[in-house]
Design a protein around this motif. Structure first.
Motif, PDB file in Angstrom:
ATOM      1  N   ASN A 104      -6.294  -8.230   2.213  1.00 62.63           N
ATOM      2  CA  ASN A 104      -5.755  -9.418   1.258  1.00 62.63           C
ATOM      3  C   ASN A 104      -6.037 -10.804   1.913  1.00 62.63           C
ATOM      4  O   ASN A 104      -6.076 -11.624   0.967  1.00 62.63           O
ATOM      5  N   ILE A 105      -5.840 -10.915   3.121  1.00 64.64           N
ATOM      6  CA  ILE A 105      -5.534 -12.237   3.747  1.00 64.64           C
ATOM      7  C   ILE A 105      -7.212 -12.803   3.953  1.00 64.64           C
ATOM      8  O   ILE A 105      -7.402 -13.972   4.013  1.00 64.64           O
TER       9      ILE A 105
ATOM     10  N   ILE B 177      -8.165   4.789  14.035  1.00 65.19           N
ATOM     11  CA  ILE B 177      -6.929   5.659  14.627  1.00 65.19           C
ATOM     12  C   ILE B 177      -5.857   4.997  14.315  1.00 65.19           C
ATOM     13  O   ILE B 177      -4.717   5.421  14.034  1.00 65.19           O
ATOM     14  N   PHE B 178      -5.754   3.508  14.790  1.00 66.81           N
ATOM     15  CA  PHE B 178      -4.619   2.613  14.620  1.00 66.81           C
ATOM     16  C   PHE B 178      -4.318   2.042  13.162  1.00 66.81           C
ATOM     17  O   PHE B 178      -3.453   1.757  12.817  1.00 66.81           O
TER      18      PHE B 178
ATOM     19  N   LEU C  78       2.392 -12.800   1.843  1.00 67.59           N
ATOM     20  CA  LEU C  78       1.313 -13.307   0.481  1.00 67.59           C
ATOM     21  C   LEU C  78       2.516 -13.567  -0.719  1.00 67.59           C
ATOM     22  O   LEU C  78       1.840 -13.878  -1.545  1.00 67.59           O
TER      23      LEU C  78
ATOM     24  N   GLU D 123      -3.444   1.554   9.390  1.00 65.71           N
ATOM     25  CA  GLU D 123      -2.663   2.543   8.883  1.00 65.71           C
ATOM     26  C   GLU D 123      -2.778   2.131   7.203  1.00 65.71           C
ATOM     27  O   GLU D 123      -1.957   2.656   6.315  1.00 65.71           O
ATOM     28  N   GLY D 124      -3.828   1.438   6.999  1.00 62.36           N
ATOM     29  CA  GLY D 124      -4.196   1.227   5.485  1.00 62.36           C
ATOM     30  C   GLY D 124      -3.493   0.304   4.698  1.00 62.36           C
ATOM     31  O   GLY D 124      -3.142   0.305   3.505  1.00 62.36           O
ATOM     32  N   CYS D 125      -2.741  -0.564   5.631  1.00 59.05           N
ATOM     33  CA  CYS D 125      -1.715  -1.369   4.800  1.00 59.05           C
ATOM     34  C   CYS D 125      -2.526  -2.548   3.825  1.00 59.05           C
ATOM     35  O   CYS D 125      -1.715  -3.138   3.159  1.00 59.05           O
ATOM     36  N   ARG D 126      -3.619  -2.847   4.041  1.00 56.14           N
ATOM     37  CA  ARG D 126      -4.395  -3.603   3.365  1.00 56.14           C
ATOM     38  C   ARG D 126      -4.093  -5.343   3.375  1.00 56.14           C
ATOM     39  O   ARG D 126      -4.424  -6.011   2.946  1.00 56.14           O
ATOM     40  N   VAL D 127      -3.432  -5.665   4.488  1.00 60.83           N
ATOM     41  CA  VAL D 127      -2.953  -6.936   4.643  1.00 60.83           C
ATOM     42  C   VAL D 127      -4.368  -7.859   5.150  1.00 60.83           C
ATOM     43  O   VAL D 127      -4.341  -8.841   4.718  1.00 60.83           O
TER      44      VAL D 127
ATOM     45  N   VAL E 250      -2.953 -11.006  11.462  1.00 60.16           N
ATOM     46  CA  VAL E 250      -1.910 -10.458  10.662  1.00 60.16           C
ATOM     47  C   VAL E 250      -1.722  -8.984  10.802  1.00 60.16           C
ATOM     48  O   VAL E 250      -0.680  -8.337  10.429  1.00 60.16           O
TER      49      VAL E 250
ATOM     50  N   LYS F 277       5.025   4.091  20.176  1.00 57.95           N
ATOM     51  CA  LYS F 277       4.420   2.712  20.654  1.00 57.95           C
ATOM     52  C   LYS F 277       5.365   2.011  21.972  1.00 57.95           C
ATOM     53  O   LYS F 277       5.375   1.690  22.876  1.00 57.95           O
TER      54      LYS F 277
ATOM     55  N   ALA G  91       0.620  -1.275  -0.003  1.00 59.60           N
ATOM     56  CA  ALA G  91      -0.109   0.004   0.150  1.00 59.60           C
ATOM     57  C   ALA G  91       0.781   1.281   0.072  1.00 59.60           C
ATOM     58  O   ALA G  91       0.525   2.306  -0.008  1.00 59.60           O
ATOM     59  N   TYR G  92       2.141   1.017   0.205  1.00 58.88           N
ATOM     60  CA  TYR G  92       3.115   2.545   0.424  1.00 58.88           C
ATOM     61  C   TYR G  92       4.035   2.459  -0.701  1.00 58.88           C
ATOM     62  O   TYR G  92       5.075   3.283  -0.536  1.00 58.88           O
TER      63      TYR G  92
ATOM     64  N   GLU H 146      -3.898  11.397   9.703  1.00 60.25           N
ATOM     65  CA  GLU H 146      -2.544  11.136   9.793  1.00 60.25           C
ATOM     66  C   GLU H 146      -2.296  11.516   8.302  1.00 60.25           C
ATOM     67  O   GLU H 146      -2.901  12.456   7.756  1.00 60.25           O
ATOM     68  N   ASN H 147      -1.051  11.075   7.964  1.00 59.36           N
ATOM     69  CA  ASN H 147      -0.530  11.166   6.504  1.00 59.36           C
ATOM     70  C   ASN H 147      -0.328  12.803   6.209  1.00 59.36           C
ATOM     71  O   ASN H 147      -0.423  12.979   5.140  1.00 59.36           O
TER      72      ASN H 147
ATOM     73  N   ARG I  84      -0.521  -5.750  12.303  1.00 62.33           N
ATOM     74  CA  ARG I  84       0.831  -5.549  13.104  1.00 62.33           C
ATOM     75  C   ARG I  84       0.605  -4.122  13.845  1.00 62.33           C
ATOM     76  O   ARG I  84       1.441  -3.691  14.584  1.00 62.33           O
ATOM     77  N   PHE I  85      -0.444  -3.356  13.811  1.00 64.12           N
ATOM     78  CA  PHE I  85      -0.659  -2.212  14.152  1.00 64.12           C
ATOM     79  C   PHE I  85      -1.795  -2.187  15.419  1.00 64.12           C
ATOM     80  O   PHE I  85      -2.345  -1.383  15.848  1.00 64.12           O
TER      81      PHE I  85
ATOM     82  N   CYS J  53       4.424  -3.892   7.264  1.00 69.57           N
ATOM     83  CA  CYS J  53       3.268  -4.439   7.700  1.00 69.57           C
ATOM     84  C   CYS J  53       3.274  -5.888   7.316  1.00 69.57           C
ATOM     85  O   CYS J  53       2.553  -6.652   7.970  1.00 69.57           O
TER      86      CYS J  53
ATOM     87  N   SER K 132      -1.240  15.254  14.505  1.00 71.92           N
ATOM     88  CA  SER K 132      -1.334  14.163  13.416  1.00 71.92           C
ATOM     89  C   SER K 132      -0.917  12.885  14.274  1.00 71.92           C
ATOM     90  O   SER K 132      -0.824  12.754  15.307  1.00 71.92           O
ATOM     91  N   CYS K 133      -0.622  11.987  13.170  1.00 72.11           N
ATOM     92  CA  CYS K 133      -0.191  10.821  13.887  1.00 72.11           C
ATOM     93  C   CYS K 133       0.590  10.128  15.077  1.00 72.11           C
ATOM     94  O   CYS K 133       0.262   9.807  15.982  1.00 72.11           O
TER      95      CYS K 133
END
Ligand code: SF4
Ligand code: SF4
Lengths: 281, 285
Positions: free
Chosen positions: B101-102, B91-92, A107, B94-98, B77, A150, A80-81, B138-139, B79-80, A101, A171-172
């Motif tokens: 996908n899984i 809030i946590f 995968l 991160e949009g990684c999409r794992v 899966v 964290k 995604a990044y 974020e971002n 990790r956040f 991630c 922000s984050c």
């Protein structure tokens, strides 16, 4: 108990409040101060600690086995990044973009990806002036503050009063530092900038549903815009620290305010009484 | 193309005030506020918004409870630690999409989130690009890139330089704001923490192909510390192009909408004029 000290903008005196509050309260209750402003940690400049422990914070970064990789491109598609890209006959990893991630290694149909740990910061511990002090530092050039924050927060002790010095902004990094607090102190200054940034910070802590109040630092410098705003929004004004050239000097030299001016201790104690009442109520 | 980014490491050193003054003195610049997390330049430059754009942040996962069979793979899966009891804490996330996908049931959707807005505006001193990030969003690094890109397009068309108010810190928004700049002006203040953060920022900026110059703001609050910083710069071969005395008049003048040059002829304005002159000379304006 966790109290975080935050502010919409930097330079308002967040660290001053965190350090002085911690050193005032250590006589009543065991205190742990956690510097979560990992991009610019500053509390140590006042506490001058000797660190006795250091933990490295790492991020798992993919490493691609060229022999196994068939260049199917699946990992590139799922990242995604955009941290992976095919260049010629190789899949390259752009470490600065990777969030760790784990998706690509999970995968990859060929099992061609393993993870290696990349250092992105470190967490240190010291015992200084009767408190426990934890500091997180982001490695220069690394973009990812939240994992370091964290890691600092994983050192929170249930049986102590934990004071978190949050990064500035809304922000984050700030959200990561402040979330989970029992109370948040927002520090601001009486300028148009201060007010503007305070409003964003208020929005954020409201979003997180954390009770909060405000300290006006360098009070008397500007006008009453902050007080008017707090009154309108029914936000408690916790404390006003007046602008004073002597305080500014003390700060510039890295001194601790309550050590130079012990009369201020009383103010921080009152502040604590108010917050404690609020949390328990 | 020429771009100055004003940075400070630590916030509150007067970065935005210096940016605004340079803008007022230049008269040939596109202004960009890349401190999207705590944007303040608009307070001083009073832009008139011409165009508003939406900024989409990273996507967030959302679990469709009808499709979800409760296998728990997603939680394992992630990790956040963003998934608990088949709910996503946005809030946590991160949009990684794992998880997306899984998930064997295809029960997870990735949803676009509106993270803020950005604007193209007019000011007395030239066009301005700025943004507002939503609360707890974020971002900001990505939003910084968006603002920079828009400013660059305007500047290229109009043959102007870009003056950018940068974010504090040394993290992802700062890295974004540094890319492509020719000159970094670091505003520091003579305090223990100001100096410390300045050093960290310098270490970062040295990795980029930029010229670095330094301004010491409020130098008269602690002249000894100011001299220390100056010495440090000389040793590192970095030019200190000005020292500005503490002066409330300046911020007052701009927030009232009066160019400081007309409002005050105090020492601070004089110092700033000198700084602007030396910068714009380098740039051939
Ligand atoms: S998914 Fe695996 S096999 Fe496919 S390109 Fe990536 S590393 Fe190579
Ligand atoms: S670990 Fe995640 S972010 Fe890093 S390269 Fe793999 S998919 Fe991309």
């Amino acid at each position: 108990m966790i109290i975080s000290i935050a502010s919409g903008k930097g330079g308002t005196g967040k660290t001053t409040v965190a350090v002085n509050l911690a050193l005032t309260l250590k006589d009543i209750i065991p205190v742990k101060l956690l510097d979560c402003d990992v991009e610019e940690p500053n509390a140590h400049l006042f506490l001058k600690p000797e660190f006795i422990e250091k933990d490295i914070v790492t991020l798992p970064i993919p490493q691609i086995d060229k022999k196994k990789c068939t260049l199917c491109g699946k990992c590139i598609k799922i990242c995604a990044y955009h941290a992976l890209a095919r260049v010629g006959k190789k899949v390259l990893v752009f470490e600065e973009l990777c969030h760790g991630c784990g998706g690509c290694s999970l995968l990859c149909p060929e099992g061609a990806i393993t993870e290696i740990n990349k250092e992105i910061g470190f967490v240190e511990k010291a015992i200084v002036k009767g408190i426990e002090f934890i500091r997180g530092t982001l490695t220069i050039g690394s973009a990812l503050a939240p994992p370091v924050i964290k890691k600092v927060k994983s050192r929170i002790s249930k049986d102590k009063l934990n004071i978190i010095d949050s990064p500035p902004g809304t922000s984050c990094p700030m959200i990561n530092a402040v979330s989970g607090s029992d109370y948040c102190i927002l520090v601001t200054e009486p300028t148009p900038f201060g007010l503007n940034d305070l409003k964003s910070a208020v929005e954020s802590v409201r979003e997180l549903e954390i009770p909060f109040g405000v300290i006006i630092n360098r009070a008397g410098l500007g006008d009453k815009i902050i007080e008017d705003y707090l009154f309108e929004e029914k936000i408690p004004l916790l404390l006003k620290i007046p602008f004073n050239k002597l305080y500014a000097k003390s700060y510039a030299n890295g001194n601790i305010l309550i050590e130079d001016y012990p009369n201020l201790k009383q103010d921080f104690l009152q502040l604590w009484n108010f917050i404690e009442g609020r949390i328990k109520a | 193309m020429n771009e100055i980014v004003i940075l400070s490491g630590k916030g509150g050193t007067g970065k935005t005030t210096v940016t605004a003054l340079l803008a007022a003195l230049s008269a040939n610049a596109v202004l960009a506020d890349c401190d999207v997390d705590a944007a303040n330049l608009h307070i001083l430059l009073k832009p008139e918004i011409k165009e508003t754009f939406e900024f989409l942040g990273s996507q967030k996962a959302q679990i469709n409870s009808y499709k979800c069979k409760g296998c728990g793979q997603c939680e394992k899966v992630c990790r956040f630690s963003a998934i608990k009891d088949f709910k996503v804490n946005s809030i946590f996330c991160e949009g990684c999409r794992v998880c997306y996908n899984i998930c064997p049931e295809k029960a997870i959707d990735m949803i676009d989130t509106l993270a803020g807005h950005w604007y193209i505006s007019d000011t007395k001193y030239g066009p301005m690009v700025h943004a507002k990030l939503g609360a707890a969003e974020e971002n900001s690094g990505k939003l910084v890139s968006v603002v920079k890109k828009a400013a660059r397009e305007i500047a290229e068309k109009a043959g102007k330089i870009i003056i950018t108010d940068g974010p504090p810190g040394i993290g992802c928004p700062v890295i974004s704001s540094l890319s492509g700049a020719n000159l970094v002006l670091i505003v520091t203040e003579p305090t223990a923490s100001g100096f410390h953060d300045f050093e960290r920022l310098l270490n970062l900026a040295n990795n980029f192909n930029v010229t670095i110059k330094v301004v010491i703001n409020k130098f008269d609050i602690a002249e000894k510390k100011a001299r220390e910083i100056e010495k440090y710069c000389i040793n590192k071969g970095i030019e200190v192009i000005g020292k500005i005395p503490f002066d409330e008049e300046i911020i007052k003048s701009i927030s009232e909408g009066i160019p400081p040059v007309l409002y005050s002829s105090g020492l601070a304005v004089q110092a700033l004029k000198g700084i602007a002159l030396s910068l714009f000379n380098d740039f051939g304006k």
